[in-house]
Motif scaffolding. Structure first.
Motif, PDB file in Angstrom:
ATOM      1  N   PRO A 369       1.255 191.060  -4.314  1.00 24.29           N
ATOM      2  CA  PRO A 369       1.884 192.036  -5.214  1.00 24.29           C
ATOM      3  C   PRO A 369       3.296 192.434  -4.807  1.00 24.29           C
ATOM      4  O   PRO A 369       3.980 193.115  -5.574  1.00 24.29           O
ATOM      5  CB  PRO A 369       0.935 193.238  -5.127  1.00 24.29           C
ATOM      6  N   ALA A 370       3.740 192.020  -3.620  1.00 20.10           N
ATOM      7  CA  ALA A 370       5.093 192.360  -3.185  1.00 20.10           C
ATOM      8  C   ALA A 370       6.153 191.463  -3.817  1.00 20.10           C
ATOM      9  O   ALA A 370       7.345 191.724  -3.672  1.00 20.10           O
ATOM     10  CB  ALA A 370       5.197 192.283  -1.662  1.00 20.10           C
ATOM     11  N   ILE A 371       5.723 190.407  -4.496  1.00 23.33           N
ATOM     12  CA  ILE A 371       6.646 189.538  -5.236  1.00 23.33           C
ATOM     13  C   ILE A 371       6.255 189.571  -6.703  1.00 23.33           C
ATOM     14  O   ILE A 371       5.097 189.354  -7.061  1.00 23.33           O
ATOM     15  CB  ILE A 371       6.586 188.086  -4.728  1.00 23.33           C
ATOM     16  N   VAL A 372       7.236 189.846  -7.551  1.00 20.38           N
ATOM     17  CA  VAL A 372       7.062 189.824  -8.997  1.00 20.38           C
ATOM     18  C   VAL A 372       7.846 188.630  -9.533  1.00 20.38           C
ATOM     19  O   VAL A 372       9.001 188.421  -9.134  1.00 20.38           O
ATOM     20  CB  VAL A 372       7.568 191.128  -9.630  1.00 20.38           C
ATOM     21  N   ALA A 373       7.224 187.850 -10.418  1.00 18.94           N
ATOM     22  CA  ALA A 373       7.892 186.667 -10.945  1.00 18.94           C
ATOM     23  C   ALA A 373       7.465 186.433 -12.384  1.00 18.94           C
ATOM     24  O   ALA A 373       6.337 186.757 -12.760  1.00 18.94           O
ATOM     25  CB  ALA A 373       7.556 185.439 -10.096  1.00 18.94           C
ATOM     26  N   GLY A 374       8.371 185.872 -13.173  1.00 22.51           N
ATOM     27  CA  GLY A 374       8.008 185.575 -14.549  1.00 22.51           C
ATOM     28  C   GLY A 374       9.197 185.178 -15.394  1.00 22.51           C
ATOM     29  O   GLY A 374      10.296 184.922 -14.886  1.00 22.51           O
ATOM     30  N   LEU A 375       8.960 185.123 -16.693  1.00 26.46           N
ATOM     31  CA  LEU A 375       9.961 184.729 -17.675  1.00 26.46           C
ATOM     32  C   LEU A 375      10.557 185.970 -18.327  1.00 26.46           C
ATOM     33  O   LEU A 375       9.837 186.921 -18.627  1.00 26.46           O
ATOM     34  CB  LEU A 375       9.333 183.842 -18.748  1.00 26.46           C
ATOM     35  N   ALA A 376      11.856 185.946 -18.540  1.00 25.74           N
ATOM     36  CA  ALA A 376      12.527 187.082 -19.171  1.00 25.74           C
ATOM     37  C   ALA A 376      13.687 186.565 -20.012  1.00 25.74           C
ATOM     38  O   ALA A 376      13.926 185.355 -20.102  1.00 25.74           O
ATOM     39  CB  ALA A 376      13.013 188.075 -18.118  1.00 25.74           C
ATOM     40  N   ARG A 377      14.409 187.493 -20.620  1.00 20.29           N
ATOM     41  CA  ARG A 377      15.594 187.148 -21.407  1.00 20.29           C
ATOM     42  C   ARG A 377      16.733 188.099 -21.073  1.00 20.29           C
ATOM     43  O   ARG A 377      16.512 189.233 -20.662  1.00 20.29           O
ATOM     44  CB  ARG A 377      15.315 187.249 -22.904  1.00 20.29           C
ATOM     45  N   LEU A 378      17.940 187.592 -21.259  1.00 22.58           N
ATOM     46  CA  LEU A 378      19.136 188.427 -21.330  1.00 22.58           C
ATOM     47  C   LEU A 378      19.760 188.115 -22.680  1.00 22.58           C
ATOM     48  O   LEU A 378      20.462 187.120 -22.841  1.00 22.58           O
ATOM     49  CB  LEU A 378      20.108 188.093 -20.194  1.00 22.58           C
ATOM     50  N   GLY A 379      19.441 188.918 -23.671  1.00 20.59           N
ATOM     51  CA  GLY A 379      19.853 188.580 -25.018  1.00 20.59           C
ATOM     52  C   GLY A 379      19.137 187.328 -25.473  1.00 20.59           C
ATOM     53  O   GLY A 379      17.916 187.254 -25.460  1.00 20.59           O
ATOM     54  N   ASP A 380      19.910 186.301 -25.841  1.00 23.65           N
ATOM     55  CA  ASP A 380      19.327 185.041 -26.278  1.00 23.65           C
ATOM     56  C   ASP A 380      19.084 184.072 -25.129  1.00 23.65           C
ATOM     57  O   ASP A 380      18.521 182.997 -25.338  1.00 23.65           O
ATOM     58  CB  ASP A 380      20.238 184.359 -27.314  1.00 23.65           C
ATOM     59  N   GLN A 381      19.528 184.420 -23.931  1.00 25.07           N
ATOM     60  CA  GLN A 381      19.379 183.515 -22.792  1.00 25.07           C
ATOM     61  C   GLN A 381      18.033 183.737 -22.100  1.00 25.07           C
ATOM     62  O   GLN A 381      17.786 184.791 -21.512  1.00 25.07           O
ATOM     63  CB  GLN A 381      20.516 183.740 -21.776  1.00 25.07           C
ATOM     64  N   HIS A 382      17.162 182.743 -22.172  1.00 21.45           N
ATOM     65  CA  HIS A 382      15.901 182.801 -21.453  1.00 21.45           C
ATOM     66  C   HIS A 382      16.131 182.397 -20.002  1.00 21.45           C
ATOM     67  O   HIS A 382      16.961 181.525 -19.704  1.00 21.45           O
ATOM     68  CB  HIS A 382      14.875 181.873 -22.097  1.00 21.45           C
ATOM     69  N   LEU A 383      15.386 182.998 -19.104  1.00 20.19           N
ATOM     70  CA  LEU A 383      15.551 182.728 -17.686  1.00 20.19           C
ATOM     71  C   LEU A 383      14.286 183.113 -16.928  1.00 20.19           C
ATOM     72  O   LEU A 383      13.356 183.710 -17.495  1.00 20.19           O
ATOM     73  CB  LEU A 383      16.765 183.466 -17.120  1.00 20.19           C
ATOM     74  N   VAL A 384      14.261 182.769 -15.658  1.00 27.29           N
ATOM     75  CA  VAL A 384      13.178 183.159 -14.763  1.00 27.29           C
ATOM     76  C   VAL A 384      13.709 184.224 -13.814  1.00 27.29           C
ATOM     77  O   VAL A 384      14.836 184.115 -13.310  1.00 27.29           O
ATOM     78  CB  VAL A 384      12.653 181.931 -13.987  1.00 27.29           C
ATOM     79  N   VAL A 385      12.914 185.253 -13.578  1.00 24.89           N
ATOM     80  CA  VAL A 385      13.282 186.318 -12.646  1.00 24.89           C
ATOM     81  C   VAL A 385      12.214 186.398 -11.566  1.00 24.89           C
ATOM     82  O   VAL A 385      11.016 186.399 -11.853  1.00 24.89           O
ATOM     83  CB  VAL A 385      13.419 187.681 -13.349  1.00 24.89           C
ATOM     84  N   VAL A 386      12.660 186.437 -10.314  1.00 27.48           N
ATOM     85  CA  VAL A 386      11.767 186.597  -9.162  1.00 27.48           C
ATOM     86  C   VAL A 386      12.332 187.720  -8.309  1.00 27.48           C
ATOM     87  O   VAL A 386      13.538 187.743  -8.043  1.00 27.48           O
ATOM     88  CB  VAL A 386      11.671 185.299  -8.332  1.00 27.48           C
ATOM     89  N   GLY A 387      11.496 188.646  -7.892  1.00 27.54           N
ATOM     90  CA  GLY A 387      12.019 189.747  -7.089  1.00 27.54           C
ATOM     91  C   GLY A 387      10.979 190.411  -6.222  1.00 27.54           C
ATOM     92  O   GLY A 387       9.778 190.283  -6.454  1.00 27.54           O
TER      93      GLY A 387
END
Length: 600
Positions: A369-387
């Motif tokens: 649970p200390a790492i969060v990861a998944g798919l997201a968007r910035l406007g129309d730009q899809h991306l992967v975020v890991v944190g």
């Protein structure tokens, strides 16, 4: 004339829940997507009904089946195998235990293969394997995502070892889709066991488990007979799978269509981007200009602000000149970075990014649970975020292990980054950790190797990577998410080789020396900008990000967009080469001169 009995009429309109035995009105049950309104039990669905619930109306076009009945080993138990096949066809109206075709979900085209447990327990035989393989090959030919809906007791015993071979046949078809950058999704429904669970139900890019589903290699009865021990409560349930890192998400039936829609939208955007820029080699001769083009110690040289927006139309939000930053006390900076109200990764995902879909699990037995990861968007730009994810209160901090990942966390991060590569999506990492978890279990599970693997993997990612230190950047636990094309940090964040407490204990052997160690370690934004470790500093609201989280989120969003946009135009081979050059420069030569440290 046929006489209809009272009992048969009742059966037409009423049914009993298999779980709570409540008497249910069939029309009400159907309106509730065959989920018991009393206890929430998800009734099993026939393949045609599953397709009706998931895809756009009228969009499903069945693939040619051309099913030829097979009886390769002339198997017979109480009745010959051909008789069992004939009875299954008559009972279900299906040719075999899977229904395959092309369809659309919210307009996004895909290929679907839906198994039907009514047909000999959804068992995997040679014809079923052939049909699913053909579906995967159709997806490859058409450049479409593949959705597999599993419901099976496993390989079909009546076809012997040829049934076993279907596990490999289908798996290699799925591997070809992955190599082509096409998304594969497994939707696990109840029940999924045996050879199906051990192949295409779990070797897809994403594993979505319907609430109430069970999945495992061996069924509970077989396990109990083998080990002669009672099984724990909730064994092999959807929640068990999520907790043990075997699933990306557990979704109620009513939410499946929407969740699939968001996943397919990301895949569609990535496919469209690849079509617009088909071959990196074709663009390599004329790479697009990038921010900090040569990475020539821009921070150390004290360069001025340069915008990455076209013709300077939009001023840069980033600070690249350390002279524009106040010089904070090192220990005060550490305390500010650790403030409990400081926004976390999940906070930023809810405010700075759009439409986040979290993915879970390392596929090896855990979901850190200390790492969060998944798919997201910035406007129309899809991306992967890991944190990294800490929390604001004691309960959250304990649940997230204070943002200190176990090996499973870094393995989850790597798995999701590999998905980003297959889909051609850029990656953003948000760093906020005191360091990797230093416990006994972490060492037993290979903490050092997990961090090393993450660092090594990031050096070769052929997609743009932007890392942002949002709070605490602690040691190798932070660097494991920090090998990026551009590294940013928030104004009140810190980045350090070791915690000040650890440094004081080792070098001073005195816990009271912690503030002195924090100053000596040069952990603040201006110091790291001078050292060239970070490429830019994201300003914060005047009193810190925790005082105005929405303003902080807006600044972070603008900084990421500004930094990421030019990287999207850089060919993959150039990205990897420049990233490696960026970190190569941190050798012994050409070190910047830093001003004297503050009071000791």
């Amino acid at each position: 004339m046929t006489v209809t009995t009272t009992e048969s009429v009742a059966d037409q309109f009423w049914t009993r829940c298999r779980s709570c035995s409540s008497l249910l009105y069939r029309k009400r049950l159907r309106r509730n997507l065959d989920v018991c309104p009393e206890c929430g039990d998800h009734q099993r669905l026939a393949a045609p009904e599953r397709i009706r619930q998931l895809v756009d109306p009228g969009s499903f076009a069945e693939l040619p089946a051309e099913v030829v009945p097979v009886d390769p080993i002339e198997f017979a138990d109480s009745v010959p195998y051909p008789q069992r096949l004939a009875a299954a066809r008559a009972d279900t109206g299906l040719a075999e235990a899977v229904l395959c075709g092309e369809a659309r979900i919210d307009g996004h085209p895909l290929v679907v293969a839906v198994m039907d447990f009514r047909f000999l327990g959804g068992s995997l035989g040679t014809v079923v394997g052939e049909l699913i393989t053909r579906a995967a090959e159709r997806a490859l030919d058409r450049g479409l995502p593949l959705l597999l809906v599993t419901a099976s007791g496993g390989a079909r015993m009546q076809e012997g070892v040829l049934s076993l071979m279907q596990m490999a046949t289908v798996s290699q078809a799925i591997a070809a889709l992955g190599e082509a950058g096409l998304l594969t999704i497994s939707l696990v429904t109840d029940p999924t066991f045996g050879g199906v669970a051990a192949s295409f139900a779990t070797n897809t890019d994403l594993v979505v488990v319907e609430s109430g589903a069970r999945m495992g290699f061996a069924g509970p009865r077989v396990i109990h007979q083998t080990i002669r021990k009672p099984l724990p409560d909730g064994f092999q349930t959807a929640e068990f799978l999520l907790r043990h890192g075997q699933a990306d998400m557990v979704v109620e039936r009513w939410g499946l269509r929407a969740r699939l829609r968001s996943l397919l939208a990301a895949a569609h955007a990535a496919h469209t981007a690849r079509a617009a820029h088909p071959a990196p080699s074709a663009r390599a001769a004329h790479p697009a200009p990038t921010a900090h083009a040569a990475h020539a110690h821009a921070g150390a040289a004290g360069g001025g602000e340069t915008t990455t927006a076209a013709a300077g139309a939009v001023p840069s939000v980033l600070i690249r000149d350390p002279g524009r930053l106040a010089e904070p006390d090192g220990w005060q900076a550490v305390q500010a970075a650790r403030h409990l109200d400081r926004p976390t990764t999940l906070d930023y995902l809810a405010t700075a990014f759009d439409g986040f879909t979290e993915l879970h699990g390392d596929r090896l037995g855990a979901d850190c649970p200390a790492i969060v990861a998944g798919l997201a968007r910035l406007g129309d730009q899809h991306l992967v975020v890991v944190g990294h994810q800490k929390g604001h209160h004691t309960k959250d901090l304990l649940a997230r292990n204070f943002g200190m990942p176990a090996p499973a966390g870094y393995r989850k991060a790597q798995r999701v980054m590999r998905l980003a590569v297959r889909l051609g999506l850029p990656i953003v990492t948000l760093i906020d950790t005191p360091g990797a978890y230093p416990g006994i279990e972490a060492e037993e599970q290979g903490q050092a190797a997990a961090i090393a693997d993450s660092i090594l993997a990031m050096t070769g990612l052929p997609v743009p990577v932007v890392a942002v230190v949002t709070g605490e950047g602690g040691s190798g636990g932070a660097l494991a998410l920090g090998v990026a094309d551009r590294v940013l940090m928030l104004q009140n964040a810190v980045y350090s080789v070791i915690s000040p407490e650890g440094c004081a204990a080792i070098l001073w052997n005195d816990p009271t020396a912690t503030p002195r160690a924090a100053r000596a370690l040069r952990v603040t934004a201006p110091d790291l900008l001078r050292l060239g470790v970070v490429d830019g500093v994201v300003p914060e609201p005047p009193q810190g990000a925790h005082t105005d989280p929405l303003a902080a989120a807006d600044l972070l969003r603008r900084a990421v967009v500004e930094t990421l946009t030019p990287l999207l135009r850089v060919p993959a081979d150039a990205l990897v080469r420049q990233r490696r050059l960026r970190f190569r420069r941190f050798g012994a030569g050409g070190r910047p001169v830093l001003p004297p440290v503050g009071p000791r």
